[in-house]
Scaffold this active site. Structure first.
Site, PDB file in Angstrom:
ATOM      1  N   GLY A  78       0.806  -1.280   0.105  1.00 61.17           N
ATOM      2  CA  GLY A  78      -0.051  -0.063  -0.026  1.00 61.17           C
ATOM      3  C   GLY A  78       0.844   1.282   0.052  1.00 61.17           C
ATOM      4  N   GLU A 104       4.922  -6.271   1.744  1.00 61.40           N
ATOM      5  CA  GLU A 104       4.782  -6.765   0.608  1.00 61.40           C
ATOM      6  C   GLU A 104       4.144  -5.873  -0.311  1.00 61.40           C
ATOM      7  OE1 GLU A 104       2.218 -10.131   1.918  1.00 61.40           O
ATOM      8  OE2 GLU A 104       0.580  -8.763   2.443  1.00 61.40           O
ATOM      9  N   GLY A 111       3.156  -3.882  -3.902  1.00 60.72           N
ATOM     10  CA  GLY A 111       2.991  -4.184  -5.187  1.00 60.72           C
ATOM     11  C   GLY A 111       3.230  -3.068  -6.279  1.00 60.72           C
ATOM     12  N   ARG A 112       2.292  -2.191  -6.106  1.00 61.44           N
ATOM     13  CA  ARG A 112       2.228  -0.904  -6.947  1.00 61.44           C
ATOM     14  C   ARG A 112       3.522  -0.089  -6.968  1.00 61.44           C
ATOM     15  NH1 ARG A 112      -2.623   1.435  -8.757  1.00 61.44           N
ATOM     16  NH2 ARG A 112      -3.674   0.553  -7.009  1.00 61.44           N
ATOM     17  N   CYS A 146     -16.648   1.384 -27.237  1.00 61.70           N
ATOM     18  CA  CYS A 146     -17.953   2.340 -27.536  1.00 61.70           C
ATOM     19  C   CYS A 146     -18.783   2.420 -26.151  1.00 61.70           C
ATOM     20  CB  CYS A 146     -18.955   1.140 -28.314  1.00 61.70           C
ATOM     21  SG  CYS A 146     -18.349   0.865 -29.818  1.00 61.70           S
ATOM     22  N   TYR A 164      -1.189  -2.735 -11.777  1.00 68.05           N
ATOM     23  CA  TYR A 164      -2.391  -2.714 -11.957  1.00 68.05           C
ATOM     24  C   TYR A 164      -2.895  -2.287 -13.336  1.00 68.05           C
ATOM     25  CZ  TYR A 164      -2.065  -3.812  -6.891  1.00 68.05           C
ATOM     26  OH  TYR A 164      -1.736  -4.363  -5.790  1.00 68.05           O
TER      27      TYR A 164
HETATM   28  C1  LIG Z   1      -2.948  -5.814  -2.724  1.00 68.48           C
HETATM   29  C2  LIG Z   1      -2.022  -6.166  -1.466  1.00 68.48           C
HETATM   30  C3  LIG Z   1      -0.931  -5.872  -1.436  1.00 68.48           C
HETATM   31  C4  LIG Z   1      -0.068  -5.076  -2.317  1.00 68.48           C
HETATM   32  O1  LIG Z   1      -0.508  -3.907  -2.475  1.00 68.48           O
HETATM   33  P1  LIG Z   1       0.054  -2.387  -3.125  1.00 68.48           P
HETATM   34  O2  LIG Z   1      -1.004  -1.481  -2.855  1.00 68.48           O
HETATM   35  O3  LIG Z   1       0.095  -2.987  -4.555  1.00 68.48           O
HETATM   36  O4  LIG Z   1       1.365  -2.047  -2.686  1.00 68.48           O
HETATM   37  C5  LIG Z   1      -0.180  -6.454  -0.446  1.00 68.48           C
HETATM   38  N1  LIG Z   1      -0.804  -7.213   0.561  1.00 68.48           N
HETATM   39  C6  LIG Z   1      -2.202  -7.722   0.349  1.00 68.48           C
HETATM   40  C7  LIG Z   1      -2.666  -8.677   1.343  1.00 68.48           C
HETATM   41  C8  LIG Z   1      -2.862  -7.030  -0.657  1.00 68.48           C
HETATM   42  O5  LIG Z   1      -4.249  -7.486  -0.838  1.00 68.48           O
END
Ligand SMILES: *Cc1c(COP(=O)(O)O)cnc(C)c1O
Length: 370
Positions: A214, A247, A249-250, A319, A348
């Site tokens: 996050g 953990e 991601g983004r 469309c 994403y």
């Molecule tokens: C989606 C998610 C992440 C990654 O979140 P980001 O916003 O992409 O950093 C990590 N842990 C859990 C449990 C998630 O659902």
């Protein structure tokens, strides 16, 4: 950006271009900033493209997967990499895969009962906590169905002694997304403040905290990045007596993907200027889901009709009035044939888009490694 140099040569559009060299450099920087204060897992759901997973592998401690499908995919792409398996609504078939993972994140007492019923097999578990910690400035609060409140956690704690082959290692808490480093550190302190005494009360030795992902990504201001150095040193300085793991991601992959396309048509309708681009939000859904204008660069390669001065809305071939990349933005002199490269399309983006809608051809994928 070195990757921009490759864009005029793309043989077919639209195309995704991933800057693997830049990604490796960024991941190495994140890891260095954490300086051992926390383990780094990459949340595969942000972008599970296999070359991206392989590029990240040397810089991460493992991968977080959120379904049996992701688990099998990541296992095949980066064999032997440690996995943390989370996600709500795991089926029995998915729970049966948990034997081989480094950590299983348990989402509910019923899920734990089903895991126990699968029989005696050692699994290291974290209990996913849904703590009532108000999070200021979050883009998305992950409350709702995710994890367990204090009652659910207590129910799990009472079940675990009946299944000694399941080892409780700690607590997982992914509570919000879109937070900057000070807010993340504040949240970490509050998670630790609740979880560590609770785990100590259960006799958990060498407790672990997975603080989730996050970390903020600012699509409106791409230069404004999450301050990994402040986060890493803040975690180290806090001295939480626990093995920490994050953990994200983004904030790992967002900056290293581009969706490149071209202007097919320009027009004015009832006073509004539009540029219609090849492809659309069925390839890059991010601006629609997040409600922003996707940042872009125009490569003036076109020779067709141009728009006059003033703002233009960039749309795709679908469309639906929702097929919008950017609304009333400045793109001086934009003309048919110009290439448009949307940045911040590495997370994403392709993998959350509704590819089948309208049956246009799929984009090509290119990987820039040097
Ligand atoms: C989606 C998610 C992440 C990654 O979140 P980001 O916003 O992409 O950093 C990590 N842990 C859990 C449990 C998630 O659902």
């Amino acid at each position: 950006m070195t990757v921009l140099a490759h864009l005029p040569d793309l043989p077919r559009l639209p195309a995704y271009v991933y800057d693997l060299a830049g990604l490796r450099e960024h991941a190495a920087g994140v890891r260095a900033a954490l300086s051992g204060a926390a383990e780094l897992f990459y949340a595969a759901k942000a972008n599970p493209d296999a070359p991206i997973l392989r590029a990240l592998e040397p810089f991460v401690d493992g991968f977080e997967v959120a379904s049996g499908g992701e688990l099998e995919h990541v296992r095949a792409a980066v064999p032997g990499a440690p996995l943390a398996f989370g996600g709500p609504g795991k089926t029995d078939e998915e729970l049966a895969l948990a034997g081989g993972v480094q950590r299983l994140h348990v989402e509910s007492p019923h899920e734990l009962r089903r895991l126990i019923a699968l029989g005696e097999r050692p699994v290291d578990v974290l209990l996913r906590a849904n703590l009532d910690l108000p999070v200021r400035g979050a883009a998305l609060a992950m409350s709702g169905p995710f994890g367990m409140d204090e009652d659910g956690l207590a129910e799990c704690a009472a079940l675990l002694p009946h299944a000694p082959w399941l080892r409780l290692r700690g607590v997982h808490a992914h509570l919000a997304s879109g937070l900057d480093a000070p807010a993340m550190l504040d949240l970490a302190a509050r998670i630790a403040g609740w979880a560590l005494p609770w785990l100590a009360g259960l006799g958990v030795d060498r407790p672990e905290l997975n603080l989730g992902g996050g970390m903020a990504v600012d699509y409106r201001n791409p230069a404004h990045r999450f301050d990994w150095a402040a986060y890493g040193s803040g975690l180290a300085a806090a001295g939480h007596r626990a093995r920490l793991r994050i953990e994200p991601g983004r904030a790992i992959t967002a900056y290293h993907g581009w969706y490149v396309t071209e202007v097919l048509d320009v027009k004015r309708t009832r006073g509004e200027a539009y540029a219609v681009l090849r492809g659309g939000t069925h390839h890059l859904r991010t601006p629609v889901t997040k409600g922003h204008d996707q940042p872009f660069t125009v490569l003036g390669t076109g020779t067709g009709p141009a728009l006059g001065p003033g703002p233009v809305t960039l749309v795709g071939q679908l469309c639906t009035p929702k097929d919008v990349f950017a609304t009333r933005v400045e793109a001086p002199g934009l003309r048919v044939g110009d290439r448009v490269a949307f940045g911040m399309a590495g997370a994403y983006a392709w993998n959350i888009s509704h590819h089948g809608f309208l049956m246009h051809p799929r984009p090509d994928f290119h990987y820039v490694s040097g």
